[in-house]
Design a protein around this motif. Structure first.
Motif, PDB file in Angstrom:
ATOM      1  N   ASP A 149     -32.753 -13.696  17.842  1.00 14.46           N
ATOM      2  CA  ASP A 149     -31.734 -13.740  16.796  1.00 14.46           C
ATOM      3  C   ASP A 149     -31.020 -15.080  16.769  1.00 14.46           C
ATOM      4  O   ASP A 149     -30.620 -15.567  15.722  1.00 14.46           O
ATOM      5  CB  ASP A 149     -30.735 -12.613  17.041  1.00 14.46           C
ATOM      6  N   GLU A 150     -30.862 -15.703  17.939  1.00 20.20           N
ATOM      7  CA  GLU A 150     -30.124 -16.953  18.014  1.00 20.20           C
ATOM      8  C   GLU A 150     -31.042 -18.095  18.403  1.00 20.20           C
ATOM      9  O   GLU A 150     -31.977 -17.918  19.167  1.00 20.20           O
ATOM     10  CB  GLU A 150     -29.012 -16.858  19.076  1.00 20.20           C
ATOM     11  N   ILE A 190     -32.607  -2.551  18.982  1.00 21.21           N
ATOM     12  CA  ILE A 190     -31.805  -2.672  20.200  1.00 21.21           C
ATOM     13  C   ILE A 190     -31.359  -4.120  20.346  1.00 21.21           C
ATOM     14  O   ILE A 190     -32.195  -5.020  20.436  1.00 21.21           O
ATOM     15  CB  ILE A 190     -32.628  -2.239  21.435  1.00 21.21           C
ATOM     16  N   GLU A 191     -30.055  -4.319  20.335  1.00 26.95           N
ATOM     17  CA  GLU A 191     -29.500  -5.671  20.427  1.00 26.95           C
ATOM     18  C   GLU A 191     -29.034  -5.903  21.859  1.00 26.95           C
ATOM     19  O   GLU A 191     -28.216  -5.135  22.375  1.00 26.95           O
ATOM     20  CB  GLU A 191     -28.320  -5.766  19.454  1.00 26.95           C
ATOM     21  N   LEU A 192     -29.565  -6.958  22.482  1.00 21.76           N
ATOM     22  CA  LEU A 192     -29.246  -7.233  23.889  1.00 21.76           C
ATOM     23  C   LEU A 192     -28.402  -8.488  24.020  1.00 21.76           C
ATOM     24  O   LEU A 192     -28.581  -9.437  23.260  1.00 21.76           O
ATOM     25  CB  LEU A 192     -30.537  -7.423  24.690  1.00 21.76           C
ATOM     26  N   GLU A 193     -27.517  -8.460  24.988  1.00 28.22           N
ATOM     27  CA  GLU A 193     -26.772  -9.675  25.330  1.00 28.22           C
ATOM     28  C   GLU A 193     -27.592 -10.477  26.333  1.00 28.22           C
ATOM     29  O   GLU A 193     -28.222  -9.911  27.227  1.00 28.22           O
ATOM     30  CB  GLU A 193     -25.427  -9.300  25.968  1.00 28.22           C
ATOM     31  N   GLY A 194     -27.595 -11.777  26.186  1.00 32.12           N
ATOM     32  CA  GLY A 194     -28.284 -12.627  27.152  1.00 32.12           C
ATOM     33  C   GLY A 194     -29.786 -12.647  26.939  1.00 32.12           C
ATOM     34  O   GLY A 194     -30.299 -12.152  25.939  1.00 32.12           O
ATOM     35  N   ASP A 195     -30.495 -13.247  27.899  1.00 35.59           N
ATOM     36  CA  ASP A 195     -31.936 -13.409  27.772  1.00 35.59           C
ATOM     37  C   ASP A 195     -32.684 -12.146  28.168  1.00 35.59           C
ATOM     38  O   ASP A 195     -32.221 -11.361  28.989  1.00 35.59           O
ATOM     39  CB  ASP A 195     -32.410 -14.556  28.683  1.00 35.59           C
ATOM     40  N   LEU A 196     -33.865 -11.975  27.570  1.00 37.79           N
ATOM     41  CA  LEU A 196     -34.733 -10.863  27.937  1.00 37.79           C
ATOM     42  C   LEU A 196     -35.732 -11.373  28.972  1.00 37.79           C
ATOM     43  O   LEU A 196     -36.812 -11.840  28.642  1.00 37.79           O
ATOM     44  CB  LEU A 196     -35.464 -10.348  26.681  1.00 37.79           C
TER      45      LEU A 196
END
Lengths: 78, 78
Positions: free
Chosen positions: B74-75, B37-43
């Motif tokens: 990832d970043e 699951i790839e999320l945008e922004g911070d978790l």
């Protein structure tokens, strides 16, 4: 795991469901299989080569899927 | 991943196949699903709690399956 260029309808469906159920900002979801293989004894080079071959051709479909293999030492000194 | 007390016929079949195809000493094989699951922004904590809830009730069947969640950055700086 399906190769990036292969469409993953199940992953796409899960992505939509996560968004509807309150998790925002889901950029992508990919669904794949996982095999946990427990071996007796040491994983020497020959066994590892056999395992890599079987993972690439039996456990995954090399036409549409990539695989990764992670070795976990379960016992101290193993 | 199916709970340890639940019979896994697919894993058992793979275990037999690996043995016949030249990999000796396979003690056990369990087959499961994996979602990337790839999320945008911070978790942040709230999103993480939502994700844990959905992983335990939507992506897995809590009656027969356990799940584990691994967070990968990832970043840089993410």
């Amino acid at each position: 795991m399906l190769k990036p260029e292969i469409l993953d309808p199940q992953g796409r469906a899960v992505q939509g469901a996560l968004g509807r159920l309150g998790l925002s900002g889901v950029a992508d979801v990919r669904q794949g299989k996982q095999f946990v293989i427990e071996l007796e004894g040491d994983l020497d080079d020959a066994r590892r080569a056999t395992l890599e071959e079987l993972a690439g051709e039996l456990l995954s479909n090399p036409v549409i899927e990539n695989y990764t293999m992670t070795v976990v030492n379960d016992e101290a000194g193993a």
